[in-house]
Design a protein around this motif. Structure first.
Motif, mmCIF file in Angstrom:
data_model
loop_
_atom_site.group_PDB
_atom_site.id
_atom_site.type_symbol
_atom_site.label_atom_id
_atom_site.label_comp_id
_atom_site.label_asym_id
_atom_site.label_seq_id
_atom_site.Cartn_x
_atom_site.Cartn_y
_atom_site.Cartn_z
ATOM 1 N N ILE A 50 0.833 -1.198 0.000
ATOM 2 C CA ILE A 50 0.000 0.000 0.000
ATOM 3 C C ILE A 50 0.871 1.252 0.000
ATOM 4 O O ILE A 50 0.641 2.187 -0.779
ATOM 5 C CB ILE A 50 -0.945 0.014 1.222
ATOM 6 C CG1 ILE A 50 -1.936 -1.146 1.145
ATOM 7 C CG2 ILE A 50 -1.699 1.344 1.303
ATOM 8 C CD1 ILE A 50 -2.804 -1.300 2.374
ATOM 9 N N SER A 51 1.881 1.280 0.864
ATOM 10 C CA SER A 51 2.754 2.454 0.959
ATOM 11 C C SER A 51 3.470 2.715 -0.363
ATOM 12 O O SER A 51 3.581 3.873 -0.809
ATOM 13 C CB SER A 51 3.777 2.256 2.081
ATOM 14 O OG SER A 51 3.135 2.106 3.332
ATOM 15 N N GLU A 52 3.967 1.672 -0.993
ATOM 16 C CA GLU A 52 4.660 1.842 -2.271
ATOM 17 C C GLU A 52 3.709 2.352 -3.351
ATOM 18 O O GLU A 52 4.064 3.244 -4.130
ATOM 19 C CB GLU A 52 5.282 0.511 -2.697
ATOM 20 C CG GLU A 52 6.438 0.068 -1.811
ATOM 21 C CD GLU A 52 7.022 -1.269 -2.210
ATOM 22 O OE1 GLU A 52 8.084 -1.635 -1.677
ATOM 23 O OE2 GLU A 52 6.419 -1.950 -3.074
ATOM 24 N N ALA A 53 2.505 1.794 -3.390
ATOM 25 C CA ALA A 53 1.532 2.222 -4.399
ATOM 26 C C ALA A 53 1.070 3.659 -4.151
ATOM 27 O O ALA A 53 0.859 4.430 -5.093
ATOM 28 C CB ALA A 53 0.334 1.277 -4.410
ATOM 29 N N VAL A 54 0.913 4.035 -2.891
ATOM 30 C CA VAL A 54 0.544 5.410 -2.549
ATOM 31 C C VAL A 54 1.610 6.382 -3.058
ATOM 32 O O VAL A 54 1.296 7.422 -3.653
ATOM 33 C CB VAL A 54 0.356 5.571 -1.021
ATOM 34 C CG1 VAL A 54 0.414 7.043 -0.617
ATOM 35 C CG2 VAL A 54 -0.966 4.968 -0.584
ATOM 36 N N VAL A 55 2.870 6.043 -2.851
ATOM 37 C CA VAL A 55 3.966 6.890 -3.314
ATOM 38 C C VAL A 55 3.965 7.002 -4.836
ATOM 39 O O VAL A 55 4.119 8.100 -5.396
ATOM 40 C CB VAL A 55 5.319 6.356 -2.808
ATOM 41 C CG1 VAL A 55 6.479 7.044 -3.521
ATOM 42 C CG2 VAL A 55 5.433 6.543 -1.301
ATOM 43 N N LYS A 56 3.787 5.893 -5.518
ATOM 44 C CA LYS A 56 3.802 5.912 -6.984
ATOM 45 C C LYS A 56 2.648 6.755 -7.537
ATOM 46 O O LYS A 56 2.818 7.523 -8.489
ATOM 47 C CB LYS A 56 3.736 4.476 -7.522
ATOM 48 C CG LYS A 56 5.001 3.680 -7.218
ATOM 49 C CD LYS A 56 4.855 2.207 -7.549
ATOM 50 C CE LYS A 56 5.005 1.926 -9.018
ATOM 51 N NZ LYS A 56 5.062 0.460 -9.299
ATOM 52 N N CYS A 57 1.483 6.634 -6.915
ATOM 53 C CA CYS A 57 0.342 7.436 -7.360
ATOM 54 C C CYS A 57 0.573 8.920 -7.069
ATOM 55 O O CYS A 57 0.277 9.786 -7.897
ATOM 56 C CB CYS A 57 -0.941 6.960 -6.681
ATOM 57 S SG CYS A 57 -1.566 5.378 -7.298
ATOM 58 N N PHE A 58 1.115 9.204 -5.879
ATOM 59 C CA PHE A 58 1.377 10.598 -5.524
ATOM 60 C C PHE A 58 2.366 11.235 -6.496
ATOM 61 O O PHE A 58 2.139 12.348 -6.985
ATOM 62 C CB PHE A 58 1.924 10.705 -4.101
ATOM 63 C CG PHE A 58 2.417 12.090 -3.762
ATOM 64 C CD1 PHE A 58 1.523 13.102 -3.455
ATOM 65 C CD2 PHE A 58 3.781 12.378 -3.777
ATOM 66 C CE1 PHE A 58 1.980 14.392 -3.178
ATOM 67 C CE2 PHE A 58 4.241 13.654 -3.490
ATOM 68 C CZ PHE A 58 3.332 14.662 -3.186
ATOM 69 N N VAL A 59 3.453 10.554 -6.778
ATOM 70 C CA VAL A 59 4.484 11.104 -7.664
ATOM 71 C C VAL A 59 3.909 11.396 -9.052
ATOM 72 O O VAL A 59 4.147 12.468 -9.629
ATOM 73 C CB VAL A 59 5.692 10.148 -7.759
ATOM 74 C CG1 VAL A 59 6.641 10.599 -8.871
ATOM 75 C CG2 VAL A 59 6.429 10.090 -6.429
ATOM 76 N N THR A 60 3.133 10.445 -9.597
ATOM 77 C CA THR A 60 2.586 10.639 -10.949
ATOM 78 C C THR A 60 1.570 11.770 -10.992
ATOM 79 O O THR A 60 1.422 12.438 -12.024
ATOM 80 C CB THR A 60 1.935 9.345 -11.476
ATOM 81 O OG1 THR A 60 0.954 8.882 -10.537
ATOM 82 C CG2 THR A 60 2.963 8.266 -11.696
ATOM 83 N N GLU A 61 0.878 12.017 -9.891
ATOM 84 C CA GLU A 61 -0.122 13.085 -9.884
ATOM 85 C C GLU A 61 0.477 14.438 -9.521
ATOM 86 O O GLU A 61 0.114 15.474 -10.089
ATOM 87 C CB GLU A 61 -1.258 12.733 -8.918
ATOM 88 C CG GLU A 61 -2.078 11.529 -9.383
ATOM 89 C CD GLU A 61 -3.239 11.200 -8.459
ATOM 90 O OE1 GLU A 61 -3.681 12.104 -7.709
ATOM 91 O OE2 GLU A 61 -3.712 10.054 -8.474
ATOM 92 N N TYR A 62 1.414 14.445 -8.579
ATOM 93 C CA TYR A 62 1.977 15.705 -8.086
ATOM 94 C C TYR A 62 3.005 16.289 -9.044
ATOM 95 O O TYR A 62 3.020 17.504 -9.304
ATOM 96 C CB TYR A 62 2.616 15.466 -6.717
ATOM 97 C CG TYR A 62 3.160 16.711 -6.047
ATOM 98 C CD1 TYR A 62 2.301 17.651 -5.475
ATOM 99 C CD2 TYR A 62 4.532 16.945 -5.959
ATOM 100 C CE1 TYR A 62 2.793 18.789 -4.847
ATOM 101 C CE2 TYR A 62 5.032 18.073 -5.330
ATOM 102 C CZ TYR A 62 4.154 18.996 -4.770
ATOM 103 O OH TYR A 62 4.649 20.122 -4.151
ATOM 104 N N TYR A 63 3.876 15.461 -9.591
ATOM 105 C CA TYR A 63 4.978 15.936 -10.424
ATOM 106 C C TYR A 63 4.630 15.981 -11.912
ATOM 107 O O TYR A 63 5.492 16.301 -12.732
ATOM 108 C CB TYR A 63 6.215 15.071 -10.197
ATOM 109 C CG TYR A 63 6.797 15.215 -8.809
ATOM 110 C CD1 TYR A 63 7.699 16.230 -8.502
ATOM 111 C CD2 TYR A 63 6.429 14.339 -7.789
ATOM 112 C CE1 TYR A 63 8.223 16.366 -7.226
ATOM 113 C CE2 TYR A 63 6.946 14.469 -6.504
ATOM 114 C CZ TYR A 63 7.837 15.481 -6.224
ATOM 115 O OH TYR A 63 8.343 15.614 -4.950
ATOM 116 N N THR A 64 3.405 15.669 -12.275
ATOM 117 C CA THR A 64 2.943 15.786 -13.657
ATOM 118 C C THR A 64 2.173 17.089 -13.809
ATOM 119 O O THR A 64 1.250 17.364 -13.040
ATOM 120 C CB THR A 64 2.040 14.593 -14.040
ATOM 121 O OG1 THR A 64 2.831 13.410 -14.155
ATOM 122 C CG2 THR A 64 1.340 14.834 -15.372
#
Length: 241
Positions: free
Chosen positions: A92-106
């Motif tokens: 869950i933690s890894e997936a949360v980070v991956k989703c955050f990065v793709t949404e925040y840094y895009t």
């Protein structure tokens, strides 16, 4: 003369009966066609459930995908769905980070610097602070970039890699005080500190090449401190690397 009148009446009555019969037949045909159409497009579980299943593909009990998601964001959110189902804190933690990065840094899917991506993944009690920080830092010049290059030519996360995930034990978070009942003559409620279960997730990411922006100076790696906030895993801190 009377016979002629009776004849005309019968003709009128026959026409009326004929019109009524035609209307009844047309009504029956329309009814049957609608039944068949509904049966074809809504068989069994029906298209309504199919649409609901498609919608639920990008939402779960804890999270929903962000606005205007990119393809890679959709892929990572499906991973988050699976992780939530498994109830595995690392996944869950890894997936949360991956989703955050793709949404925040895009930035290719943003309307302006107020349109901050990935906010739902930030520690709930600090979201307002994080939004203010973002507006005056990372997103500060977004509107200028949009004007100069066009939103479609801005940076977009291509891929996120998880370099390391470790159980950090606990992470100390600061909970803002409740000032809802504080008057002007009172002292503002004091923030409290709390230790929450934490996973430290180190991630690195790349940006798409087809951009007018020079992404060489933008962040590409960080350690994300993901805490369990009342059963929901959220990012409480980000340490740049």
């Amino acid at each position: 003369m009377k016979k002629l009148t009776d004849y005309k009446k019968r003709r009128i009555n026959n026409r009326l009966i004929t019109c009524l019969i035609i209307l009844m037949v047309m009504t029956i045909i329309i009814f049957v066609v609608n039944i068949v159409r509904i049966s074809v497009t809504d068989t069994g579980a029906g298209s309504t459930l199919a649409k609901a299943a498609q919608t639920n593909e990008y939402t779960n009990d804890q999270y929903s995908i962000g606005n205007n998601p990119t393809d890679i964001n959709k892929t990572y959110f499906k991973e988050l769905n699976s992780a939530v189902d498994s109830q595995d804190k690392t996944s869950i933690s890894e997936a949360v980070v991956k989703c955050f990065v793709t949404e925040y840094y895009t930035w290719t899917n943003k309307d302006g610097n107020y349109d901050i991506g990935g906010m739902q993944y930030i520690f709930k009690q600090k979201q307002d602070d994080f939004a203010q920080y973002t507006l005056w830092n990372f997103y500060e010049d977004m509107d200028l970039y949009i004007t100069k290059y066009g939103v479609q030519n801005l940076m977009q996360v291509k891929e996120v890699s998880i370099d390391k995930s470790v159980d950090a034990g606990t992470y100390t978070v600061e909970i803002p005080g409740d000032n809802s009942e504080v008057t002007s003559s009172d002292t503002a409620a004091q923030a409290t500190k709390k230790d929450l279960p934490c996973m430290d997730v180190t991630a690195s990411w790349t940006y798409e090449d087809n951009t007018e922006m020079d992404t060489s100076g933008f962040q590409k790696k960080a350690v994300f401190h993901v805490v369990n906030n009342d059963g929901r895993w959220e990012i409480a801190g980000i340490t740049a690397e």
